[in-house]
Scaffold this motif. Sequence first.
Motif, PDB file in Angstrom:
ATOM      1  N   SER A   1       0.826  -1.205   0.000  1.00 56.47           N
ATOM      2  CA  SER A   1       0.000   0.000   0.000  1.00 56.47           C
ATOM      3  C   SER A   1       0.862   1.258   0.000  1.00 56.47           C
ATOM      4  O   SER A   1       0.553   2.244  -0.680  1.00 56.47           O
ATOM      5  CB  SER A   1      -0.919  -0.018   1.224  1.00 56.47           C
ATOM      6  OG  SER A   1      -1.677   1.161   1.302  1.00 56.47           O
ATOM      7  N   ALA A   2       1.967   1.214   0.741  1.00 57.96           N
ATOM      8  CA  ALA A   2       2.853   2.371   0.821  1.00 57.96           C
ATOM      9  C   ALA A   2       3.476   2.702  -0.524  1.00 57.96           C
ATOM     10  O   ALA A   2       3.651   3.876  -0.869  1.00 57.96           O
ATOM     11  CB  ALA A   2       3.952   2.107   1.858  1.00 57.96           C
ATOM     12  N   ILE A   3       3.805   1.665  -1.295  1.00 55.42           N
ATOM     13  CA  ILE A   3       4.490   1.892  -2.567  1.00 55.42           C
ATOM     14  C   ILE A   3       3.488   2.218  -3.677  1.00 55.42           C
ATOM     15  O   ILE A   3       3.518   3.287  -4.292  1.00 55.42           O
ATOM     16  CB  ILE A   3       5.340   0.667  -2.955  1.00 55.42           C
ATOM     17  CG1 ILE A   3       6.393   0.402  -1.881  1.00 55.42           C
ATOM     18  CG2 ILE A   3       6.012   0.890  -4.316  1.00 55.42           C
ATOM     19  CD1 ILE A   3       7.118  -0.921  -2.056  1.00 55.42           C
ATOM     20  N   GLY A   4       2.576   1.295  -3.935  1.00 53.07           N
ATOM     21  CA  GLY A   4       1.622   1.494  -5.021  1.00 53.07           C
ATOM     22  C   GLY A   4       0.604   2.567  -4.734  1.00 53.07           C
ATOM     23  O   GLY A   4       0.045   3.168  -5.660  1.00 53.07           O
ATOM     24  N   GLY A   5       0.365   2.837  -3.440  1.00 53.32           N
ATOM     25  CA  GLY A   5      -0.616   3.848  -3.073  1.00 53.32           C
ATOM     26  C   GLY A   5      -0.234   5.254  -3.456  1.00 53.32           C
ATOM     27  O   GLY A   5      -1.060   6.168  -3.364  1.00 53.32           O
ATOM     28  N   SER A   6       1.016   5.458  -3.891  1.00 56.30           N
ATOM     29  CA  SER A   6       1.434   6.800  -4.327  1.00 56.30           C
ATOM     30  C   SER A   6       0.607   7.305  -5.494  1.00 56.30           C
ATOM     31  O   SER A   6       0.549   8.515  -5.754  1.00 56.30           O
ATOM     32  CB  SER A   6       2.917   6.777  -4.722  1.00 56.30           C
ATOM     33  OG  SER A   6       3.720   6.470  -3.606  1.00 56.30           O
ATOM     34  N   ALA A   7      -0.036   6.379  -6.202  1.00 52.60           N
ATOM     35  CA  ALA A   7      -0.902   6.798  -7.305  1.00 52.60           C
ATOM     36  C   ALA A   7      -2.021   7.705  -6.818  1.00 52.60           C
ATOM     37  O   ALA A   7      -2.418   8.648  -7.520  1.00 52.60           O
ATOM     38  CB  ALA A   7      -1.491   5.572  -8.010  1.00 52.60           C
ATOM     39  N   GLY A   8      -2.534   7.439  -5.604  1.00 55.88           N
ATOM     40  CA  GLY A   8      -3.652   8.224  -5.097  1.00 55.88           C
ATOM     41  C   GLY A   8      -3.342   9.695  -4.901  1.00 55.88           C
ATOM     42  O   GLY A   8      -4.022  10.557  -5.466  1.00 55.88           O
ATOM     43  N   PRO A   9      -2.300  10.022  -4.109  1.00 61.90           N
ATOM     44  CA  PRO A   9      -1.982  11.442  -3.926  1.00 61.90           C
ATOM     45  C   PRO A   9      -1.642  12.162  -5.220  1.00 61.90           C
ATOM     46  O   PRO A   9      -1.975  13.342  -5.392  1.00 61.90           O
ATOM     47  CB  PRO A   9      -0.771  11.404  -2.981  1.00 61.90           C
ATOM     48  CG  PRO A   9      -0.898  10.118  -2.252  1.00 61.90           C
ATOM     49  CD  PRO A   9      -1.507   9.154  -3.230  1.00 61.90           C
ATOM     50  N   ILE A  10      -0.975  11.461  -6.138  1.00 62.70           N
ATOM     51  CA  ILE A  10      -0.624  12.104  -7.409  1.00 62.70           C
ATOM     52  C   ILE A  10      -1.883  12.356  -8.231  1.00 62.70           C
ATOM     53  O   ILE A  10      -2.100  13.457  -8.753  1.00 62.70           O
ATOM     54  CB  ILE A  10       0.383  11.239  -8.186  1.00 62.70           C
ATOM     55  CG1 ILE A  10       1.727  11.209  -7.453  1.00 62.70           C
ATOM     56  CG2 ILE A  10       0.577  11.781  -9.606  1.00 62.70           C
ATOM     57  CD1 ILE A  10       2.736  10.263  -8.059  1.00 62.70           C
ATOM     58  N   ALA A  11      -2.732  11.332  -8.356  1.00 62.51           N
ATOM     59  CA  ALA A  11      -3.934  11.461  -9.177  1.00 62.51           C
ATOM     60  C   ALA A  11      -4.889  12.499  -8.601  1.00 62.51           C
ATOM     61  O   ALA A  11      -5.462  13.311  -9.342  1.00 62.51           O
ATOM     62  CB  ALA A  11      -4.631  10.107  -9.289  1.00 62.51           C
ATOM     63  N   ILE A  12      -5.060  12.486  -7.285  1.00 60.98           N
ATOM     64  CA  ILE A  12      -6.018  13.398  -6.666  1.00 60.98           C
ATOM     65  C   ILE A  12      -5.435  14.798  -6.488  1.00 60.98           C
ATOM     66  O   ILE A  12      -6.106  15.797  -6.736  1.00 60.98           O
ATOM     67  CB  ILE A  12      -6.484  12.815  -5.320  1.00 60.98           C
ATOM     68  CG1 ILE A  12      -7.301  11.539  -5.573  1.00 60.98           C
ATOM     69  CG2 ILE A  12      -7.305  13.830  -4.538  1.00 60.98           C
ATOM     70  CD1 ILE A  12      -7.640  10.761  -4.340  1.00 60.98           C
TER      71      ILE A  12
END
Length: 405
Positions: free
Chosen positions: A21-32
Amino acid sequence: MTTALPLPQARRAALLLALASAIGGSAGPIAIGTGGLVGAALLPHDQMALATVPVSAFILGPALASIPAAMTMRRIGRRNGFMIGTAFGAVGAAIVTAGIMSDGFWLYCLGMVFLGAAGAFAQQYRFAAADASPPDFRPRAISWVMAGGVVTGVVGPQLAIHAQPLIPGVPLAGPFLALVALFALTAIVLSRLNVPPPPPVVQGATGRPLLSFLRKPKFLIALLAAVSSYALMSLVMTATPLAMIEHHHSHADAQTGIQWHVIAMFGPSFFTGSLIARFGKPGIAAAGLLLIAASATVALLGTSLWHFWIALILLGVGWNFGFIASTAMVAELYRPEEAFRVQAMNEFILFSIVAIASFSSGGILVASGWTVVNLLVYPVVAISVVLIVAQAIIDRNTPAQTATA
């Protein structure tokens, strides 16, 4: 649950899922954090109401993919399903990169849908941790997985800034190109995951009909707590970067605000499980919703930089309490053979409503202003908290039963 692992193995699984979650979850802050700003850069001025559509597309992805994701993992197992999710993420990041480079707004939105679809698989991390854990460890397992988001709260916004030179002349595309590598790294972490296989698919042994859950007040209130926490957070957060720009704050100020918001979303996860154990799931869910109302109050008091930042932090903490507690509330209501179907229904309803909230955000902001966006928070919080408290009182006065009866 009969599928639970021994405690040491359950802890290892939760830690691996937290790392993924820590690694792949970076998509969320970037996208949002950048979605609305990139959308605004790709649109003519008279179409600014569409600027938040890319963020809505990102949130629509989990709604579209939630049922296929759960059913896929029901057939091939959690680990293999999670690996497929990382592939969706890598493809989505590549499409987004191509869309930005070609000034293709709708291609950009398509890529965001794929990125969101990857999130449908990642959202199952918390259920995988819960299902693999003994009952007493379940809220903490969910919290550990969610705590991985603290890293994304730092890595995502920093990547949005420092990965811009990756594609000369197209700085907004660089962070999404870097996501391709992060999804590959996530797949390597997930390859080490060991969680119980799904129960065998036996004809006629799939558990109770889904409609029976939708008739249970306890399930509906748990779902309402999750939907209210997530949809209100999405409604306000999606509009905030654009509102900050409208009130003469910089893009860097908006990105910093989103960074602290994401940290606030996941940072409390280190102790949310302990709070749930002490005060109960309904109490923490209600507290989370009240913090979201407090966030709206701060936002209504002024439009200085600190008003925006403090409101975003309260919004993040409120989401954390509300969402983790409501997830734990849902997780105690189904049997092992019902898990994937109930989780799929829960995620589909949840993210469909969240997508509507996100899509509406830009239009409400443009048509009615920042004040109205925040005023909408109060009636939803009031109704949700009243129902949560009422159900908690009923439970307290009802003889104990097995949770999944």
